[in-house]
Write a protein that holds these residues in place. Structure first.
Motif, mmCIF file in Angstrom:
data_model
loop_
_atom_site.group_PDB
_atom_site.id
_atom_site.type_symbol
_atom_site.label_atom_id
_atom_site.label_comp_id
_atom_site.label_asym_id
_atom_site.label_seq_id
_atom_site.Cartn_x
_atom_site.Cartn_y
_atom_site.Cartn_z
ATOM 1 N N SER A 1 5.196 4.947 0.979
ATOM 2 C CA SER A 1 4.906 3.526 1.148
ATOM 3 C C SER A 1 4.580 3.206 2.601
ATOM 4 N N LEU A 2 3.607 2.306 2.786
ATOM 5 C CA LEU A 2 3.210 1.876 4.128
ATOM 6 C C LEU A 2 3.804 0.520 4.493
ATOM 7 N N ILE B 1 2.871 10.378 10.686
ATOM 8 C CA ILE B 1 2.098 9.155 10.882
ATOM 9 C C ILE B 1 2.140 8.819 12.363
ATOM 10 N N GLN C 1 0.826 -1.208 0.000
ATOM 11 C CA GLN C 1 0.000 0.000 0.000
ATOM 12 C C GLN C 1 0.864 1.264 0.000
ATOM 13 N N THR C 2 0.365 2.271 -0.662
ATOM 14 C CA THR C 2 0.968 3.609 -0.589
ATOM 15 C C THR C 2 -0.146 4.621 -0.387
ATOM 16 N N PHE D 1 -2.802 9.819 9.975
ATOM 17 C CA PHE D 1 -1.931 10.527 9.046
ATOM 18 C C PHE D 1 -2.239 12.022 9.055
ATOM 19 N N HIS E 1 -3.749 3.523 12.042
ATOM 20 C CA HIS E 1 -2.731 4.565 11.930
ATOM 21 C C HIS E 1 -3.405 5.889 11.581
ATOM 22 N N ARG F 1 7.399 11.112 9.416
ATOM 23 C CA ARG F 1 7.985 9.975 8.705
ATOM 24 C C ARG F 1 8.606 10.375 7.372
ATOM 25 N N PHE G 1 4.811 -0.425 8.198
ATOM 26 C CA PHE G 1 3.876 -0.234 9.301
ATOM 27 C C PHE G 1 3.055 -1.491 9.588
#
Length: 241
Positions: A214-215, A200, A182-183, A226, A224, A205, A218
């Motif tokens: 990019s996640l 984040i 995921q992004t 943002f 999370h 970050r 995490f």
């Protein structure tokens, strides 16, 4: 205090408990609906005026008792002279154009600690608490100036500047894609803005000109939060996701 030098247990009792209560002021006074002693803050918070009145009454009772103690020692004229002079200086500072007089935690402690320099148990309690509050104020909020501009008092409050826009949000997030792939992405901005700051879970970050992040690093099992800000001016304002 030398008065308690031969009573270490009693000294520890009178000093340490209020000292730690002062050091942890942000926790021990967390339920009091007062953040800053400004008219705008007091007007916005429910119960702030009532809490302030109660605090003033308690402080007034403590001060009157300490005045009684100081008077018995014969030091009252000396203390009155310096406190009156300090009050006059504060009045002059409060009238300076374009500046706001701010009485910070550490300043309150510095003002009241001299009045606790007497060999009584209550003075020891007050001294411990004020010393702790001084350390808390300096460590948690810094030694800010006693005079601040209106913009400084706004801290991270919104000023109406442009906000970045997340392209990825809770409504279009594709949960079918593995979290490691995921992004999140956001719109670009033009003009004086030259980059972005991505927070984040309240930790920065990323900072730079990219439009996605990019996640992969995490944990997918926890939520999370943002926040995104644009950079290129002296101030950042965040939009949330």
């Amino acid at each position: 205090m030398p008065a308690f030098s031969k009573a270490p247990i009693e000294a520890a009792t009178w000093y340490l408990a209020p000292y730690w209560a002062g050091v942890l002021t942000n926790l021990t006074t967390d339920k009091i609906p007062i953040s800053r002693l400004t008219a705008s803050d007091l007007g916005k918070r429910s119960g702030a005026i009532t809490a302030l009145v109660i605090i003033i009454l308690i402080v007034a009772i403590i001060v009157l008792n300490q005045v009684r103690v100081i008077r018995k020692t014969g030091w009252l004229p000396h203390y009155l002279k310096w406190y009156v002079m300090g009050g006059l200086v504060a009045v002059v500072l409060s009238q300076l154009p374009g500046l706001e007089l701010r009485i910070h935690h550490y300043i309150i402690s510095m003002v009241f600690i001299p009045g606790t320099a007497f060999p009584t148990r209550l003075s020891a309690i007050y001294q411990g608490f004020l010393l702790g509050m001084f350390l808390n104020g300096g460590a948690a909020f810094g030694f800010d100036s006693i005079l601040q501009t209106t913009s400084e008092l706004r801290q991270d409050g919104p000023q109406g500047s442009i906000l970045p826009n997340f392209l990825t949000n809770s409504t279009n997030f594709n949960a079918s894609i593995a979290f490691v792939n995921q992004t999140i992405s956001w719109d670009g901005l033009s003009g004086i803005w030259d980059g972005f700051s991505l927070l984040i879970d309240d930790v920065e970050r990323y900072s730079g000109p990219a439009l996605n992040f990019s996640l992969a690093a995490f944990d997918p099992t926890i939520p999370h939060f943002f926040r995104l800000a644009v950079s290129g001016v002296p101030r950042l304002e965040h939009s949330n996701f």
